[in-house]
Every structure is written in C-alpha cells, then in structure tokens.
Design a protein around this motif. Structure first.
Motif, mmCIF file in Angstrom:
data_model
loop_
_atom_site.group_PDB
_atom_site.id
_atom_site.type_symbol
_atom_site.label_atom_id
_atom_site.label_comp_id
_atom_site.label_asym_id
_atom_site.label_seq_id
_atom_site.Cartn_x
_atom_site.Cartn_y
_atom_site.Cartn_z
ATOM 1 N N GLY B 178 23.195 -18.802 -34.489
ATOM 2 C CA GLY B 178 22.186 -19.902 -33.938
ATOM 3 C C GLY B 178 23.142 -20.680 -33.054
ATOM 4 N N VAL B 179 23.937 -21.425 -33.615
ATOM 5 C CA VAL B 179 25.083 -22.289 -33.014
ATOM 6 C C VAL B 179 25.472 -21.812 -31.804
ATOM 7 C CG1 VAL B 179 27.010 -23.767 -33.100
ATOM 8 C CG2 VAL B 179 25.210 -23.882 -34.953
ATOM 9 N N MET B 180 26.024 -20.565 -31.990
ATOM 10 C CA MET B 180 26.599 -20.082 -30.549
ATOM 11 C C MET B 180 25.427 -19.954 -29.506
ATOM 12 S SD MET B 180 29.803 -19.597 -31.111
ATOM 13 C CE MET B 180 30.123 -20.868 -32.499
ATOM 14 N N SER B 181 24.227 -19.525 -29.743
ATOM 15 C CA SER B 181 23.303 -19.234 -28.914
ATOM 16 C C SER B 181 23.036 -20.751 -28.327
ATOM 17 C CB SER B 181 22.241 -18.689 -29.530
ATOM 18 O OG SER B 181 22.449 -17.367 -29.705
ATOM 19 N N SER B 182 22.792 -21.680 -29.063
ATOM 20 C CA SER B 182 22.502 -23.058 -28.350
ATOM 21 C C SER B 182 23.888 -23.324 -27.591
ATOM 22 C CB SER B 182 22.184 -24.216 -29.329
ATOM 23 O OG SER B 182 22.590 -23.738 -30.747
ATOM 24 N N LEU B 183 25.027 -23.106 -27.674
ATOM 25 C CA LEU B 183 26.025 -23.450 -26.925
ATOM 26 C C LEU B 183 26.110 -22.808 -26.096
ATOM 27 C CD1 LEU B 183 29.396 -23.512 -29.278
ATOM 28 C CD2 LEU B 183 28.144 -25.558 -28.196
ATOM 29 N N ALA B 184 25.511 -21.492 -25.813
ATOM 30 C CA ALA B 184 25.380 -20.595 -24.554
ATOM 31 C C ALA B 184 24.418 -21.338 -23.755
ATOM 32 C CB ALA B 184 24.834 -19.126 -25.292
ATOM 33 N N GLY B 185 23.033 -21.787 -24.372
ATOM 34 C CA GLY B 185 22.346 -22.412 -23.650
ATOM 35 C C GLY B 185 22.788 -23.871 -22.998
ATOM 36 N N TYR B 186 23.500 -24.404 -23.956
ATOM 37 C CA TYR B 186 24.141 -25.728 -23.238
ATOM 38 C C TYR B 186 24.782 -25.655 -22.083
ATOM 39 C CZ TYR B 186 26.557 -30.262 -23.700
ATOM 40 O OH TYR B 186 27.375 -31.360 -23.473
ATOM 41 N N TYR B 187 25.737 -24.620 -22.316
ATOM 42 C CA TYR B 187 26.642 -24.128 -21.122
ATOM 43 C C TYR B 187 25.820 -24.050 -19.675
ATOM 44 C CZ TYR B 187 29.973 -21.525 -18.323
ATOM 45 O OH TYR B 187 30.826 -21.096 -17.256
ATOM 46 N N ILE B 188 24.724 -23.581 -20.041
ATOM 47 C CA ILE B 188 24.023 -22.886 -18.873
ATOM 48 C C ILE B 188 23.333 -24.333 -18.210
ATOM 49 C CG2 ILE B 188 21.913 -21.826 -17.946
ATOM 50 C CD1 ILE B 188 22.552 -19.574 -20.071
ATOM 51 N N SER B 189 22.481 -25.173 -18.845
ATOM 52 C CA SER B 189 22.093 -26.236 -18.301
ATOM 53 C C SER B 189 22.866 -27.451 -17.928
ATOM 54 C CB SER B 189 21.202 -26.758 -19.341
ATOM 55 O OG SER B 189 21.672 -27.495 -20.453
ATOM 56 N N ILE B 190 24.145 -27.460 -18.563
ATOM 57 C CA ILE B 190 25.156 -28.611 -18.471
ATOM 58 C C ILE B 190 26.356 -28.040 -17.527
ATOM 59 C CG2 ILE B 190 26.681 -30.339 -19.523
ATOM 60 C CD1 ILE B 190 23.682 -30.853 -20.268
ATOM 61 N N CYS B 191 26.787 -27.105 -17.606
ATOM 62 C CA CYS B 191 27.819 -26.659 -16.839
ATOM 63 C C CYS B 191 27.574 -25.684 -15.616
ATOM 64 C CB CYS B 191 29.071 -25.998 -17.775
ATOM 65 S SG CYS B 191 29.407 -26.729 -19.267
ATOM 66 N N TYR B 192 26.765 -24.612 -15.936
ATOM 67 C CA TYR B 192 26.693 -23.412 -14.988
ATOM 68 C C TYR B 192 25.745 -23.894 -13.971
ATOM 69 C CZ TYR B 192 25.570 -18.938 -13.279
ATOM 70 O OH TYR B 192 25.347 -17.711 -12.494
ATOM 71 N N ALA B 193 24.514 -24.429 -14.372
ATOM 72 C CA ALA B 193 23.591 -24.836 -13.208
ATOM 73 C C ALA B 193 23.848 -26.170 -12.458
ATOM 74 C CB ALA B 193 21.951 -24.922 -14.004
ATOM 75 N N PRO B 194 24.159 -27.279 -12.994
ATOM 76 C CA PRO B 194 23.712 -27.830 -14.091
ATOM 77 C C PRO B 194 22.257 -28.662 -13.518
ATOM 78 C CG PRO B 194 25.361 -29.134 -12.903
ATOM 79 C CD PRO B 194 25.033 -27.972 -12.163
ATOM 80 N N MET B 195 21.253 -28.252 -14.502
ATOM 81 C CA MET B 195 19.822 -28.988 -14.340
ATOM 82 C C MET B 195 18.951 -28.108 -15.351
ATOM 83 S SD MET B 195 18.115 -26.549 -11.561
ATOM 84 C CE MET B 195 18.139 -24.534 -11.783
ATOM 85 N N TRP B 196 17.839 -28.665 -15.358
ATOM 86 C CA TRP B 196 16.862 -27.940 -16.210
ATOM 87 C C TRP B 196 15.740 -27.199 -15.535
ATOM 88 C CZ3 TRP B 196 15.926 -25.324 -20.458
ATOM 89 C CH2 TRP B 196 14.701 -25.045 -20.520
#
Lengths: 500, 289
Positions: B178-196
């Motif tokens: 679960g924690v790894m999945s939220s990190l994946a999500g965190y990466y998407i919205s904070i580093c990759y995109a970054p936006m919501w």
C-alpha cells in the motif's frame, strides 16, 4: 521414570462431533508412547492440542508436572515439543536448506546449518542434499527432511502422526531403528498409528482411543495384534477373503506400452505400462503415494486430455480418445480418490450428485429437463442397498461422514451396472465398519463377473481382496504377482523399486 | 538519428516508468505472501491527492510525503483487515478499494484541480526505485524474514504449523504494498506531472498488476518489464517526431496489448507459472480453532 506429559480431562468438540471426550493419561519420559485408534477416534485432534495447533474446549496439559498453556505451535516448540505431520508441512517450491531454516527456532547461517544437519544425518543415518528442491524428493526423503527439521531444534518430545502410512516396508524398519536410537538419546516419542503390528513392534506403551474417549493405556508387552484390534474397535471384523483359484479367460481391458513425457516437475512420468485384466478379476495396483498413481488415474479417467503415448483397449476397442462420459457409456465406472470435490460436490444433495455422474444416461432426462423422479428413486435404492446412513437423498453430500459418503459413491457407480470398475483409494480414511462393507461388496461384485482395478497405498487391503497385485514405482509398473502364493519379501522389494 | 534525441528519449522513459516500478515492487511483495491486492489504482490516486493537497496547504515537501504514506497505510490497513480478519473475497475487496480510491481522490481534489505547484525533481525517486528493487530482491532471497514471506505465500497452513504468524506477515506485506502504491501516486502528482487532475494515474495501477505476473514474481524481471512497458508508452510521441503518422489511440492501447500478449504467453507455460506463482495466492486463510 516420571511423566513428561500429562493430559487431564481434555475435551474438544466440533459441530456435531465430540473429538476428545474427557481424555486423561500420562506419557513417561524417554518412552515410545503409541496412540491407537481408527480414523475419527480423536488421535490427531489430541496431538494437535498438545502441539498448540488446536485449542481444547476444556482440560489441562502438564509438561514435567507444570501446567502448560499451549496457544500456538510456536509456544509448543519453545517447550521442546515438535511434530512430524502426516500430510507433510513442507514448501514445494523451496529448497531443502530453506525448509530446514524455516523450521528452526533460532536464526543461523547457512554454513552452521550445514554442519548441524550433517551431524544429525550422520548420527542417525539420514541422507539429505541441502540444495535439492522439494519437488525432486521421494516421499521417504520428504519424511526424513521433516524429522531432521524437528531434530534441529533439540526437542524433548517428538510427535509423529501416522509416519509409516507413506513408506515402503524397508523404509519403515529403517525409521523404527532411528526412532529407537532417538529414544536412547533421551527423546520421548508420541507415535500415532492404526496399524496394530507396528505398535507392538515399536512402542513401550499404548493408549487406545475409540469415539474420542480413552479405552485404556497399557504396556504393549503382553499384547498381540488380535487383542489390541479388538480393544480398538470394540468388535471383531470378518475378513472378505477372495477365492482366487478361478481360471480367468476372457480379456476385457488392456493397457499397452503406456508412457507420458510431461515436463512438469510436479508430476511423475509413466513408463511403458502394460496391464491385462480379465473378466471377473480384481487387479491391485500397489505402491507408495506419489509414484504415478495420480497420473495413471488421470489417464484412465481422461477428464483433462492428459497427453500420453501407448494404447488403452476396452473389449478390443481402442478408447484412447474417448471422453470420460463416452467411456462411462461403454460401462466403465470410476471412483476417484478425492471423495469431496471430485467424486461428489459437497454443497449438492445426494440426488443431484447422482445426476452429475449419470447424465449420459437418457433415462434420467426428460428431453432437456432433469427427471428428478427417476433420480430420487435411484438415490433411494443406492442408500438402501449400500447401507448409507442418511435421513434422505436431499441431504448435502458434504454432510455425510467419510465412510457413508464412500458407500454412497461406490454404490452409485455399482448400480450403473459397470463391466469394469476402477477405484482409487476406496477405503482411505473411513471407519472400519464401512471399510469391511466396501471390501465385501467389491469381492461379491467380481464374483458376478465385473472386472475391477484398485489403486491403493494400503497393501493389507489389496492382499485381502485382489487376485493379482502389481507395484507402481516411479511411473513403472512391475509384473503382476498372484496373491494366492505371494512372496511378501518380493513384494516389499518391488515397492522399493527393485524390479525390471 | 542524433545522440541528444536518444538521451532525451531515455530520460523520458526513466521519468515516466518509475511509478510502475514503485507500485509493481510493492504488489510483488504482497503477492509473494499470498494476497492479491487489486486496489493499486485507488491507492495510487489517494496517495497522489493527499500528497498534492498537503503540499498546496503547507508548502512543505516532507509533510506531504508523510501524509501520502499515511494514506497508503490507512487504506491498505483497511484492505488487510477486511481480507485477513473478516476473510472477504480478495478480488472483490481490491476492486472496491480501487473504485473507492477513484471517488475519494476526485472528491478531495475537486478544489485543487489546476492549482499550480513547484514540482520535486524526479531523479531522487528514480534512484530510490532502483535501490528498492535490489533491496526487495535481497530481502526475499537472502533473509529469513523474506523466506518467511515466501513460505506464507507458498503454503500458509504449513507456515502456521511451523509456528509462524500468517496474519501478521500478511499485514506487513499488504501495508508495504500500500505504501509503495501511494509513493507511486505521490511521484505522479508531485514530480512527474506536477499537478492534480482527476484520474491522473491513467491505469498505471492495472499495468503494475500485470507487470508482477509478467515478471513471474521476480524483482529484477519486474524492473526490466517496467521499462519495456514504459518504453512502449513513450514511443507514441517519438515515432511522431520521426514522421510516423498513426492515431494516438493506437499508442494508448499499446501497454494493454503488450500486457495481454505477455499474459497469454506466460500462462501458456503451465510449469513455469506453477513454479513461480505463490501457491496460496488469493486463497483465504482460516486459522485452525
């Protein structure tokens, strides 16, 4: 010698059954103490309570005169109690070394494990290769592994649940020597069995259980199999002896040069199996479990298109490519090993289970609809003729006891008037009364001209009912031996693979 | 073809594939212990939105990371309680978790959609993702705890009989996943995109699930597989740069088609699947009484 384990008024019930009813007895230190009883007598439940695997409803266990509260297997292991299970607790995809490490209380390095297991193996004559995967081990080797794994924890008490049921006669005598040496070195062994002669040969004391209660705890010194058997059952069982001086002539079923070449390491490949079965003959296929019985049955049934080479003939007709129901229509009937889930659907009623196995017969259908009237009357006949203890045919199959369900399944198959009946483990895990009834039924059936193949691990059973016995070893089938003048030593050698 | 373009492509592949590695390695550990968690997509979205909101409100990267992790612990903890203690069906519970996560993240993030933030450099996470794969590989194959995880997934009844706590082990692996999945999500919205943006993980949770099977439950194969999958997804823009004219939808389909082909290929080899798949996967464990 003082008592190392004291059971005091142990009581354990499951819905509908009392597994242990006020069980009290003591086990002396450094002795071999057997627990004897037929299937369902409560032996396994009792030792599982001692091992913390099952919680008792009430009662106490004293270890070295101290009250012990054993909530889980890990508590038991800390108290020095280890167990070798009947159905092994090994991990198939892991190696021997990994399995050993998992069984140990302490954390140790691989090199230390090697030293420690080597010491034990050398001392007691085990032979283990630490790097082998479990799937490559024979049943006997798996048991050795289980025992070594227990010994690595330096236990004080070792519980062995039916350890001989999967071994060849030769392996059994080796095991007994090892157990005796272990006891000399200070171990207490609790040995569960329903085989009378074994208990007399091996153990110092025996506790006899029947229907969850202790009948008595005695020294084995002045006992013989007959008296012990009577105490276990409470009545005498008459044997279904086969008359075997008949001259069989008409061939009915042939297997020619049957082989498989599966690459799946979890299956055994069959190797050039030949078999001739005559009308009215009972043919036994003996052998320790895991030597190809499952694969052979799979091919005889043909439920999953198991690939093989060679030919199978039924009355001179090649049936290689016929489906299960086509074979059944030719009047071949099957009783598979797994009663619940294969031979019968546990959640369905007895009538429905009749239809599931007979739907190739038009008399049970009205057009595309099920003819329940016919099926119900058929089910009633099975229940009546085969003494199945059940209130009605609407009872779910899963609610019947093992013995009753097996009588029902065998009855169902016999009443479809087969010319060939193939049974796998017909009396495995059922009570002695049903076992005797089933054996008698099989013998009578053969006298009416039905040919029968029995695949079984139980050598005594095969010797009792069969005309001929062949041994399956690592996928090869030995020459058949005539039961009338059978040489038991030769049979034992066959079971260890010593035949060409 | 010039060297700068190749480096550029590799760079994009690295950046875009990292969430697959995180979610995939977490699910691999969960599945190794015998539990199938289909809730990755939901966990990722909730992890993405909690991280994003916290960052907008506090401006603190550390707090946002911690809160994102906590969201994963809570959601996967609920999942674990349902499937382990109440013995609910793992597939249904996992799907419910995904649907719940999609809805919850959309609701929470409604007001923040389009809010600009200053993103974090993805390269820390890329390095961590590689280290993670190697440490998980080491943990599973070399440590006793890792051996226990595998044993529990292989045969939970035997593991219990040997004195191991099956439920506790699975709590650990489910929450790790679960924690790894939220990190994946965190990466998407904070580093990759970054936006919501609502549903911004765009099915990566499902690809990560397929990835675990593709990798036949082996960490290093998971890493290779993740980059193949990620590479296919990136091909779209670059082939267009070379003048190949294909509808964008075809490229969007690619990862799923690749997943399907791989799944068919893998399951056609029964033996390999049996040897590598945890035998107790998706089988509920009932404690003896």
């Amino acid at each position: 010698m003082q008592s190392i384990v004291e059971f005091k008024n142990i009581f354990k019930s499951y819905p509908g059954v009392i597994a242990n009813d006020d069980v009290s007895f003591n086990i002396k230190e450094q002795s071999i103490h057997a627990i004897l009883g037929e299937n369902g007598a409560g032996k396994s439940t009792l030792v599982k309570i001692l091992y913390g695997h099952v919680k008792p409803d009430s009662g106490e266990i004293l270890i070295n005169s101290d009250l012990a509260i054993i909530n889980s297997p890990s508590t038991a292991k800390n108290l020095g109690i280890n167990m070798v299970f009947q159905h092994f607790s090994l991990f198939e995809s892991l190696t021997v070394a990994e399995n050993l490490i998992l069984g140990m209380n302490e954390n140790i390095s691989l090199t230390k494990l090697k030293d420690k297991s080597k010491t034990i193996c050398d001392k007691y004559g085990f032979n283990l290769n630490l790097n082998s995967p479990i799937s490559s081990l024979s049943v006997g080797q798996r048991q050795s592994l289980e025992i070594v794994r227990s010994l690595l924890n330096n236990p004080k008490i070792l519980i062995m649940d039916e350890p001989t049921s999967v071994l060849t006669p030769d392996e059994i005598s080796k095991l007994f020597k090892i157990i005796k040496n272990l006891v000399k070195d200070g171990l207490t062994v609790i040995f569960i069995s329903h085989k009378l002669e074994e208990i007399i040969n091996l153990s110092d004391y025996v506790t006899i259980m029947r229907n969850g209660k202790v009948v008595s705890t005695i020294s084995t010194q002045n006992e013989d199999p007959e008296t012990l058997g009577y105490k276990m059952l409470g009545y005498k069982v008459s044997k279904a002896k086969q008359v075997s001086d008949i001259n069989f002539s008409q061939e009915i079923f042939n297997i020619k040069n049957l082989s498989t070449q599966s690459k799946d390491p979890f299956t055994v490949n069959l190797n050039k199996i030949d078999l001739n079965l005559k009308k009215g003959q009972i043919f036994g296929i003996a052998g320790v479990a895991g030597n190809g019985q499952k694969e052979l049955m799979e091919i005889l049934l043909n439920e999953n298109d198991y690939e093989f080479s060679g030919d199978i003939f039924f009355k001179d007709l090649n049936i290689n490519n016929l489906s299960t129901f086509q074979r059944k229509s030719l009047s071949i009937s099957y009783v598979t090993e797994e009663r619940l889930g294969h031979s019968a659907v546990p959640e369905m009623s007895l009538s429905e289970n009749i239809f599931l196995s007979m739907n190739h017969k038009s008399e049970f259908k009205k057009g595309d609809f099920i003819n329940f009237e016919k099926i119900n009357s058929f089910a009633s006949d099975v229940i009546k003729n085969f003494k199945v203890d059940t209130p009605s045919y609407n009872v779910k199959a899963g609610k019947l006891s093992g013995g009753n369900l097996q009588k029902f399944i065998i009855g169902r198959e016999i009443m479809s008037n087969p010319e060939l009946l193939i049974l796998s483990q017909p009396t495995w895990g059922i009570d002695a009364g049903s076992e005797a009834f089933i054996k008698k039924t099989i013998v009578e059936l053969s006298q009416k001209g039905v040919s029968i193949i029995i695949i079984s691990h139980d050598l005594d059973e095969l010797l009792e009912v069969c005309h001929e016995i062949a041994v399956l070893y690592e996928g090869s089938l030995s020459k058949p031996l005539n039961v009338e003048n059978i040489n038991i030593t030769k049979l034992g050698k066959y079971m260890g693979g010593l035949f060409d | 073809m010039n060297i700068e373009l190749i480096i550029g492509i590799l760079n994009i592949v690295l950046i875009s594939t990292t969430p697959l590695v995180f979610a995939g390695i977490g699910e691999l550990v969960t599945e190794k212990s015998g539990v199938l968690n289909l809730g990755l997509e939901g966990l990722m979205l909730v992890g993405a939105v909690t991280g994003f909101i916290t960052l907008v409100l506090t401006g603190n990267y550390f707090y946002s990371l911690i809160l994102s992790i906590i969201s994963g612990v809570i959601l996967s903890g609920i999942f674990a309680f349902l499937v382990l203690n109440l013995m609910t069906n793992q597939i249904a519970t996992g799907l419910a978790l995904t649907i719940f996560g999609i809805g919850l993240s959309a609701m929470l993030g409604k007001k923040f959609s389009g809010t600009p933030i200053e993103g974090l450099s993805p390269y820390y996470f890329i390095v961590i993702s590689f280290l993670l794969v190697f440490s998980v590989g080491y943990f599973l194959s070399k440590t006793k705890s890792g051996l226990i995880v595998r044993a529990v997934g292989e045969n939970h009844n035997s593991a219990y009989a040997l004195g191991y706590n099956v439920i506790k082990t699975r709590y650990f692996t489910i929450i790790f996943g679960g924690v790894m999945s939220s990190l994946a999500g965190y990466y998407i919205s904070i580093c990759y995109a970054p936006m919501w943006q609502e549903g911004m993980t765009a099915g990566r949770g499902w690809i990560a699930l397929a990835l675990v099977v593709f990798a036949t439950w082996k960490p290093w194969r998971l890493l290779v597989g993740a980059y193949i999958f990620g590479g296919v997804a990136i091909m779209q823009m670059n082939l267009q740069a070379f003048g190949v004219e294909l509808p964008g939808q075809i490229f969007n389909m690619m990862p799923y088609i690749a997943t399907l082909i791989v799944l068919v290929f893998i399951s056609s080899n029964k033996v390999r699947l049996k040897l590598s798949a945890p035998s107790c996967l998706n089988i509920p464990y009932e404690k003896n009484s």
